[in-house]
Structures are given as C-alpha cells and as structure tokens.
Write a protein that holds these residues in place. Structure first.
Motif, PDB file in Angstrom:
ATOM      1  N   HIS A 288       1.449  -0.986   0.141  1.00  0.00           N
ATOM      2  CA  HIS A 288       0.318  -0.096   0.356  1.00  0.00           C
ATOM      3  C   HIS A 288       1.298   1.173  -0.043  1.00  0.00           C
ATOM      4  N   ASP A 290       0.734   5.007   1.841  1.00  0.00           N
ATOM      5  CA  ASP A 290       0.243   5.662   2.939  1.00  0.00           C
ATOM      6  C   ASP A 290      -0.524   7.406   2.856  1.00  0.00           C
ATOM      7  N   HIS A 342       5.184   0.145  -0.203  1.00  0.00           N
ATOM      8  CA  HIS A 342       5.617  -1.104   0.809  1.00  0.00           C
ATOM      9  C   HIS A 342       4.481  -1.846   1.714  1.00  0.00           C
ATOM     10  N   TRP A 358       2.647   9.622  10.758  1.00  0.00           N
ATOM     11  CA  TRP A 358       1.888   9.956   8.853  1.00  0.00           C
ATOM     12  C   TRP A 358       2.076  11.455   8.645  1.00  0.00           C
ATOM     13  N   MET A 398      -5.256   4.628   1.971  1.00  0.00           N
ATOM     14  CA  MET A 398      -5.100   4.061   3.599  1.00  0.00           C
ATOM     15  C   MET A 398      -5.747   5.650   3.953  1.00  0.00           C
TER      16      MET A 398
HETATM   17 FE   LIG Z   1       2.279   2.058   5.635  1.00  0.00          FE
END
Ligand SMILES: [Fe+2]
Ligand SMILES: O=C(O)CCC(=O)C(=O)O
Length: 399
Positions: A288, A290, A342, A358, A398
């Motif tokens: 995925h 971020d 990642h 994040w 995400m």
């Molecule tokens: Fe991640």
C-alpha cells in the motif's frame, strides 16, 4: 465497567445528534466542508490534568474524504461513492454490479454504505473517545507522554546536530551539513532512510503503556482502514507533549533536507497511531501507500520473528515487481515518502508493535488540490494542532 457504560451512553447521544450534524455539513457549500466546529482536543491525558476543554479547533475536511476512494474488496477496486442510487446509476457502478448476482451486489452496497457512515461519524466519535479517555484513563507510565531528552537516542541528537552545526536553521542547511546528515543515515532502498529514534528504555515503557491502555476498558478505534489493532495516538493524548515536539524538533529538519520535493520542509501536522501484529490478530499489512507526504515508522518491539518491511516502487511507477526487505530494530525509525509503496510481511511468532507517524504538509496538499479540480478554499493554517484548521487531500488508499 462504569466508565465503559458511561461512554456507551455518550455514544448514544452522539448517534441521536448525528442527523443534525449531517444536515449541518450537507448544508455547507461545496468546497471545504466544515465538519464539526468547537472540536476540542484533550488535555494531555498522561498528567491527570483537569478535563477542561482547552481550546476550540475548527477542522476542515475535504469533501472528497466522504466520496472518494472506497475500496471494494470483492473486486479489488477503488470507486467514488455518494449514495446507493447514484452509485447504481453511475457508469463505474454499473460496470462493477451488473455482472454480479443479487446477493453479491447487496453485500457490496452494504459495505459501501457502512464505510460512508463510518466516514461521516468519524470526527464526532473521535472527539467522544478522547473526552472520555481524558476524563477516565489512568496511565501506567505518564512519563512517556512527553518528549524527555532521555527518550531520544543519542544518535538522533547527533543527526540533528549535523544540521545546525554552523548555527543556522535547518531550512538553510549548507551543502556540508546535508552531506554530514546523509552520511549518518542508512539509505536502503534509495529514498528510504533508517536511523535510531528512541532509546530502549522509552520503547519498553511505551510498549507497557500501550498494553495497559489496550487492557483498559477505554474506547478504542481502528488505527486506519487496513489495520484493526493499535491505537490512534491523538485520542490518547500523545500529540502535544510527545509527537508534536518530535516532529518540530527532529523530523521536520531532517525531512526538509531529504524530501524537499515532497513537502518535507513544510510538514505541519500528522496522523499518528500504533499498529500491532501477532498470530491471533493482524499478522501482516498488504502492499500500500500512505496518506502522508512522509512517513516515520518506528519499531517499538516487542519480541517477534518475521514481520519485515518490504519496499517497492513509488506509487505512480508502472512496475511494482521488486521488493526490498528492510531490517527494523527496536527503537529504529524508517523514514520514507508516503507514496513509496510498502508492505509488512507476516509475523511468524511473537508480538510486533510499531509507531507510525503519517507526516503531512498543508502547503503541499493545498497546492496539489487545484490539479484535482476540486473547489475548495485554499486555507493554510499558521500552525498545526490546536490552532490549525486544515484541509486534506484524501485521494489515498489508507485512511
Ligand atoms: Fe504504510
Ligand atoms: O507494519 C508496518 O511496519 C507498516 C505499517 C504501515 O505501513 C502503515 O501503517 O502505514
């Protein structure tokens, strides 16, 4: 038990008020959506401070947060979703639903509806939980809620010192300072940097505190759309004392030099949480990217086998075949661009707990917005956190 009951009664009140909230947000004009005003953030829960609301923060949420990027597991597709009718009548919806039987169609619509409700309720629920935690939670290790000098690994202090060695500010680091910085960091694969962040002592206390919270009857939310276990650290009161200063003092100066093209110099807020993997819960995390400009991922422990991080290519790169495994020791942070794809492979045994930040830049997000054709005011807050009104671009996988 008593506090859990009062929390659920509180939730009931919020659910009853929800239609009002919705009406309010829906009545706002397109563009940035003022989702909930008078949002309070909690006082730092580690200190048993009185539960007084300290300030009112307004939060702007991009309207696309409510409509874009819904993942349909059954067909592994991301779609836009407003409501059942418009989805069924859209070209995208028809393409997905028509070949399926009624039962599968209904399952998909039910999941989309549930996700829509989840997004609309998100802020109000978060506020409820944090108020409740502030009022009722007794931490085991209140000291981990503040950034003490002894929590920072000496190597990170040395890394930071390279950027200020000539007395300037990190945004004007000299070439020599940047070279010195890069020499102290491990870069593998290209664009992914590892360096010690926290001392072992801090990690052990943080893990114990996380376990204590987990075993308490405090309300808990999923950390993001892919991990089920872990906690949202803002709700627990880790921002003001620990994570905001970590960002300002250490991460931003470093990211400014490493990722100038990805908002590294203008990081001004973050979404931080823990993720936990073990045999009986989440064991791995799929490939995925971020919802961040830059991500810091710190391994906190505990004891585990397996669970390596693998990095692939940047999100917009056509080839996504190669994966580079990364060893991740306790206390070490991995810094990478949010859009560097990642995954975390399965833990074979034990418990793996990581702190994920994040890191985001309002400047960057407001800058990219016009390219996506959204109508929103470009509002860049002067600071993060309590004083920040902030708008996000949630076109991400995400959340
Ligand atoms: Fe991640
Ligand atoms: O488990 C990990 O180390 C990766 C977590 C991660 O990638 C994320 O939460 O965005």
């Amino acid at each position: 038990m008593g506090s859990a009951l009062s929390f659920h009664l509180g939730r009931l009140a919020v659910l009853l008020l929800q239609p009002l909230r919705r009406m309010r947000t829906e009545s706002l004009k397109s563009g940035a959506m003022l989702v909930s005003d008078n949002l309070e953030t909690r006082a730092h829960c580690g200190q048993n401070t009185p539960a007084e609301p300290k300030f009112a923060a307004q939060r702007l949420i991009c309207e696309c947060f409510y409509t874009d990027n819904y993942h349909i597991k059954e067909v592994n597709r991301h779609v836009s979703y407003v409501d059942r009718r418009s989805f069924e009548n859209s070209e995208e919806g028809r393409k997905i639903l028509t070949p399926l039987g009624t039962a599968r169609r209904e399952t998909i619509i039910a999941a989309l509806e549930q996700e829509s409700r989840r997004r609309h309720n998100l802020l109000a629920e978060a506020l409820d939980r944090s108020k409740h935690i502030r009022a009722h939670y007794k931490p085991l290790h209140p000291e981990v809620y503040e950034l003490r000098a002894e929590w920072i690994h000496p190597e990170l202090e040395a890394i930071r010192a390279t950027l200020f060695s000539e007395g300037g500010s990190s945004s004007q680091a000299s070439k020599a300072e940047v070279r010195a910085l890069r020499n102290r960091l491990r870069e593998y694969p290209p664009g992914v940097f590892s360096f010690p962040v926290f001392t072992r002592d801090f990690c052990q206390r943080f893990v114990a505190e996380a376990r204590h919270f987990n075993e308490s009857d405090m309300p808990k939310a999923r950390p993001n759309s892919m991990n089920k276990e872990g906690v949202l650290l803002e709700e627990c009161g880790y921002y003001e004392g620990l994570l905001d200063p970590l960002l300002d003092k250490y991460l931003k100066p470093i990211a400014a030099q490493l990722y100038p093209d990805y908002g590294g110099a203008t990081l001004d807020h973050h979404r931080s949480f823990t993720v936990k993997y073990h045999e009986d819960g989440d064991v791995e995390l799929a490939y995925h990217y971020d919802d961040s400009e830059v991500t810091l991922n710190v391994c906190l422990g505990e004891q585990f086998e397996g669970g390596e991080l693998l990095f692939g290519s940047m999100r917009d790169c056509a080839s996504q075949t190669s994966r580079y495994p990364l060893r991740h020791d306790v206390g070490t942070g991995v810094l990478h661009r949010g859009h560097h794809m990642h995954e975390a492979v399965a833990v074979d045994s034990g418990v793996r707990l990581n702190l994920i930040m994040w890191l985001r830049s309002s400047t960057e997000r407001n800058f990219i917005q016009p390219e996506h054709g959204r109508q929103r005011p470009v509002k860049i807050p002067p600071t993060r956190g309590s004083k920040a009104a902030w708008c996000c671009h949630f076109n991400e996988q995400m959340k």
